[in-house]
Design a protein around this motif. Structure first.
Motif, short mmCIF file in Angstrom:
data_model
loop_
_atom_site.label_atom_id
_atom_site.label_comp_id
_atom_site.label_asym_id
_atom_site.label_seq_id
_atom_site.Cartn_x
_atom_site.Cartn_y
_atom_site.Cartn_z
N GLY A 173 0.85 -1.24 0.07
CA GLY A 173 0.00 0.03 -0.04
C GLY A 173 0.68 1.48 0.09
O GLY A 173 1.75 1.39 0.66
N LEU A 174 0.26 2.07 -0.95
CA LEU A 174 1.01 3.47 -0.98
C LEU A 174 -0.07 4.27 -0.80
O LEU A 174 -0.78 4.44 -1.64
N GLN A 175 0.05 5.47 0.37
CA GLN A 175 -1.01 6.17 0.75
C GLN A 175 -0.13 7.67 0.47
O GLN A 175 0.77 8.16 1.02
N LEU A 176 -0.77 8.56 -0.49
CA LEU A 176 -0.34 9.86 -0.70
C LEU A 176 -1.57 10.50 -0.10
O LEU A 176 -2.69 10.59 -0.32
N SER A 177 -0.93 11.76 0.71
CA SER A 177 -1.94 12.78 1.11
C SER A 177 -1.36 14.19 1.08
O SER A 177 -0.21 14.56 0.92
N ALA A 178 -2.29 15.30 0.75
CA ALA A 178 -1.93 16.56 0.76
C ALA A 178 -3.11 17.44 1.62
O ALA A 178 -4.10 16.96 1.70
N ARG A 188 2.19 14.34 1.96
CA ARG A 188 2.77 13.17 2.81
C ARG A 188 2.94 11.80 1.83
O ARG A 188 1.63 11.72 1.06
N ALA A 189 3.91 10.96 1.98
CA ALA A 189 3.81 9.63 1.17
C ALA A 189 4.05 8.98 2.27
O ALA A 189 5.12 8.72 2.81
#
Length: 958
Positions: A911-916, A953-954
């Protein structure tokens, strides 16, 4: 059944109104974290393992998802967003220099970050890590009494449990206002890398960090390793309109009288007239002509408002820091019933505070408390003295203020190293048809700090360089000093003689051993009687060692003396859970909780603290609960043994004409009795106040009450409009007797002028000119602190639809009362709705969060609200920035901040979670604070001016 259910509910609601007296809410874990389970668990606030999650006291749980949703990189920033949180140190406090030694005698943790609950102070909050105490802060300015949360990397946190109730019977001293229990990550398989980057909209204050986590689990072992790196860049006050001047909207009126050109107040020995002079701009070789008054030649003019120095442009809005930490946790399972664990942590924080170039004040009205400056003698033979006569504190000198900008800003650099080691055994066994749970734990932790100060001065060398040139010439390295010629006239040779590098050091250590046992005792008709009991031993050691220059009294900055001390404590406790009835006409269950702890301190003897609680499960969806606890807080090493130190505070002398031209507030007769002449104007608004410890201090004693309910209505469970709907209400009350603190300095000064009572005037001395030249404000056991209010929370999980799933969490705290009184009954200025002493107690704080998820997409919108406040305008009453000049009050308008976050998850590896995200979406500036010491706003209550902050954030798991 529905009729019976409604009947029980009606009875319960009536009783809750009698018990609570008003709607209130308990801050608790979000609804999704309270799923019913038959497994026994232990939560903060009890040592007994139980199946019920809603106990007798309110617990708020912050999950890792909750933490990541904030966009913050430190535990303190997360906790300071809680509605029950009060004013506490954080990265927005530029806290060295004048704030180095606050009136609690323990020293400010420069660069540290703390948590305050119920506005009772950070030192009254107990911080645990996995249920074990954490060592107090150390930042080389004293022996701290609170926990520096920057010593705990956020990357190792699994969740945070916050108990907002007194808990001394379970945990001992310091748990008066509540407990913060930080639960570390344990069961982890695989690896995780988290990278984050953010900055403010103006392109400054960049924050960046990398977190690494790796873990593995086998049949017999569990291992977790974590590493964290966080770097915070500064934000300078000069880059924001609101913080460019000492008080917004007043220009230089409240600037310093210590200026780069110099301010010289003296009695002309020829004419007998008082002179208040400053060189004209550009004057190279000023010549004094001896005329009376301020009718000068081109070289001098009468000092005025426009000549004051704007020190604010050197301040920091956000202090820079860098934190590096590693953490490891290993568990070995001997069998299904017994395990051994070991935990270790190493953390380094490097941070910086900055203040304007250090001023040099001389003369009887300098009020520094250092005789080398207050009793200065400046020789007429000094080659740079333009006046042709001696300037002598014992004769004609009143005050000189000169700020050597040639020496640069004051820079305070801290390096704090934390070491932590914890090991123990945890187990359970079956005996006599009962399950027994036990654990033994040993812990040792140390915080060691060094603070290096650049830009200060050796006042002994300064005095020698201003005196007789022959005496200066007799000392190697001494060169005469020019404080008269304006900026640029202090040469590098002069600076080498008067400007040292100052090193201060401090350390706090904590060692402890605990042993706990829990089980069922016997069975009553309503169920099993459970107990928990245990023993705890703790030893505290701490010391503070200022630079030798400071110890001998030659340091021009904040003076202090070494501090050293230790004490230990032995404790035993017992907790009981007694079922009163179950499945009766009065409800599903009624349980009584009893707890008591006896503590034996080497410093003051024994103390017993009890606690009583009731939990009434009226129905499956309605719980009433209440608790009453007695608590205490033992005086800490700094409070007991702290040597005399000084805080430079912004104080308004009631006998002085205000800096804005307002008439004196004090009685003319009383001021005359104190030796203050008519027409006196305070030359320097910063007054040095001596603080320090007191070995005669007694423990603080407290009583805490909480009462409320948790309601998850049956008609809102799995309905068309809600999967779950929860309402929580709690009334709280805390009363502290013998609170350890000094009387508020401004209050003491005002009471002295109003009453002439030696109780208040005894520690305040004045020069022959009327100015304050001594202020002793020592620690004591004050009369009391009383506060109460309500927490009102709502959690709503919507049914999943084609639009996704929505969750709403709305949390509120209402402060009804806050009263602090001194030992003689004098009322302290803190109260609800008031801003004072760089802190506020809002009557209402509220957080509302709307969370959305649909497939790989997530989003959240958070609203943070603070109600309006009021403050005393002080000398700023003469300026338009004071909103209510008639009554001398300024209103700080209510403010709401909006935060937005959007995320997307890729199915890559694990899992790769990208957030801004964007915090303070609408770029709201905080309300202007006239009474705040720095930067024109309250840094513990509001976001920084011009504070729109974006981040990305990654998070990759593999």
């Amino acid at each position: 059944m529905k009729s019976l259910h409604r009947g029980r509910l009606a009875i319960a609601v009536q009783l809750s109104l009698l018990t609570v007296c008003a709607p209130a809410i308990a801050q608790e874990a979000e609804a999704g974290s309270r799923a019913t389970t038959l497994d026994r668990v232990q939560v903060t606030g009890t040592r007994i393992k139980r199946a019920e999650v809603e106990g007798q006291v309110p617990i708020q749980t912050l999950t890792r998802d909750d933490i990541e949703r904030t966009g913050f990189n430190s535990i303190s920033e997360v906790l300071q967003q809680l509605t029950a949180s009060g004013s506490a140190l954080n990265a927005k406090f530029n806290s060295s220099g004048n704030f180095g030694f606050p009136p609690d005698g323990s020293g400010v943790g420069a660069g540290s970050a703390q948590v305050d609950l119920r506005h009772l102070g950070a030192k009254r909050v107990l911080v645990l890590v996995d249920g074990i105490r954490w060592v107090n802060e150390s930042s080389a300015s004293g022996v701290g009494a609170a926990t520096d949360l920057n010593t705990i990397p956020l990357a190792i946190v699994e969740r945070i449990e916050v108990l907002e109730d007194g808990a001394s019977s379970l945990y001992g001293s310091d748990a008066i206002a509540g407990v913060v229990n930080i639960i570390t990550r344990r069961d982890f398989d695989g690896a995780q890398v988290t990278v984050n980057y953010g900055q403010y909209g103006k392109g400054d204050g960049t924050q960046k960090g990398v977190d690494l986590a790796w873990g593995t689990t086998t049949e017999r072992t569990s291992l977790f390793l974590g590493a964290s790196w966080v770097k915070q860049d500064p934000v300078y006050a000069r880059t924001r309109e609101q913080s460019r001047y000492p008080i917004p909207g007043t220009g230089l009126a409240f600037g310093s009288s210590a200026t780069p050109t110099g301010r010289f107040i003296f009695i002309d020995p020829v004419t007998g007239a008082e002179q208040d002079l400053t060189p004209n701009s550009g004057a190279r070789t000023p010549v004094y002509d001896g005329s009376a008054g301020c009718n000068r030649r081109d070289d001098y003019h009468c000092f005025g408002r426009a000549d004051r120095f704007n020190f604010a442009q050197y301040n920091l809005l956000l202090t820079p820091s860098e934190r590096k930490g590693v953490f490891g946790q290993f568990r070995y399972f001997f069998n299904n019933d017994t395990q051994w664990y070991v935990k270790a942590l190493g953390n380094r924080r490097e941070s910086t505070n900055q203040a304007a170039p250090e001023p040099l004040f001389f003369g009887p009205e300098a009020g520094t408390g250092n005789p080398l400056a207050d009793d200065i003698f400046i020789s007429a033979r000094n080659p740079y003295n333009p006046f042709g006569f001696d300037l002598d504190s014992a004769d004609n000198l009143i005050m000189i203020g000169r700020r050597p900008v040639e020496g640069g800003a004051r820079v305070f650099e801290q390096r704090v190293d934390t070491q932590y080691f914890n090991t123990g055994l945890v187990g359970s066994f079956e005996r006599a048809s009962r399950s027994w749970f036990w654990d033994v734990n040993g812990m040792y932790a140390r915080n060691k700090a060094e603070q290096t100060n650049y830009g200060s001065y050796n006042i002994y060398n300064v005095a020698l360089a201003l005196g007789d040139p022959a005496a200066c010439a007799a000392v190697s390295g001494c060169v005469p000093l020019n404080i008269f010629g304006g900026p640029g006239t202090i040469t590098p040779d002069m600076l080498r003689w008067i400007q040292p590098v100052v090193h201060d050091r401090s350390q706090n250590k904590l060692g402890l051993f605990t042993a706990n046992l829990s089980s069922d005792m016997f069975t009553l008709p309503a169920g099993k009687v459970s107990f928990a009991t245990g023993f705890e031993y703790r030893k505290y050691e701490g010391w503070y060692q200022p630079d030798p220059l400071t110890v001998i009294g030659h340091y021009n900055g904040v003076p202090s003396l070494p501090t050293s001390g230790s004490y230990d404590v032995n404790e035993v406790y017992l907790e009981l859970s007694v079922p009163i009835f179950a499945h009766s006409a009065l409800g599903e269950a009624l349980d009584l909780s009893l707890a008591g702890r006896y503590s034996d301190y080497s410093t003051f003897g024994g103390e017993f603290t009890p606690k009583y609680g009731l939990r009434w499960q009226v129905s499956e969806d309605f719980v009433l609960r209440t608790s009453y606890a007695e608590g205490f807080r033992a005086p800490t090493i700094g409070e007991l043994y702290g040597s005399a130190a000084r805080a430079d505070l912004q104080l308004s002398d009631p006998c002085s004409i205000g800096l804005g031209g307002t008439p004196p507030r004090g009685s003319a007769a009383n001021c005359a009795a104190l030796g203050v002449p008519g027409g006196y104007q305070q030359a320097n608004s910063q007054i040095s106040v001596t603080t320090g410890g007191n070995t005669a201090l007694d423990p603080e004693r407290a009583r805490s009450l909480s009462a409320g309910f948790v309601w998850s209505p049956w008609f809102a469970s799995n309905s068309e409009w809600a999967d779950r709907f929860d309402v929580e209400v709690t009334f709280y009350r805390h009363a502290i007797r013998g609170a350890i603190q000094a009387i508020d300095a401004q209050t003491q000064l005002d009471l002295c002028v109003d009453t002439l009572d030696p109780l208040y005037c005894g520690g305040i001395t004045r020069a022959t000119t009327g100015g304050i030249n001594g202020f002793n404000n020592r620690l004591t056991n004050l009369g009391s602190i009383k506060t109460d209010g309500w927490d009102v929370n709502l959690f709503w999980t919507f049914p999943e639809s084609a639009a996704g799933r929505f969750k709403l969490a709305w949390q509120n705290t209402f402060v009804g009362r806050y009263e602090a009184t001194g030992a003689a009954g004098q009322r302290q200025p803190q109260r609800p709705g008031v801003e004072v002493v760089d802190s506020a107690i809002p009557e209402w704080t509220s957080n509302a969060m709307l969370d959305w998820s649909r497939g790989p997409w997530t989003a959240s919108w958070t609203l943070r609200h603070t109600s309006r406040l009021s403050e005393d305008c002080g000398d700023a009453v003469a300026f338009p920035v004071c909103r209510n000049p008639v009554d001398g009050r300024n209103t700080l308008a209510a403010i709401s901040y909006h935060d937005l976050q959007l995320g997307y998850r890729f199915d890559w590896l694990k899992g790769l979670q990208l957030s801004a995200g964007l915090n303070n979406v609408f770029d709201k500036d905080p309300p202007i604070c006239l009474s705040c010491s720095l930067n024109g706003y309250d840094a513990s209550t509001y976001d920084i001016p011009g504070g729109r902050y974006w981040y990305v954030r990654a998070d990759l798991k593999f």
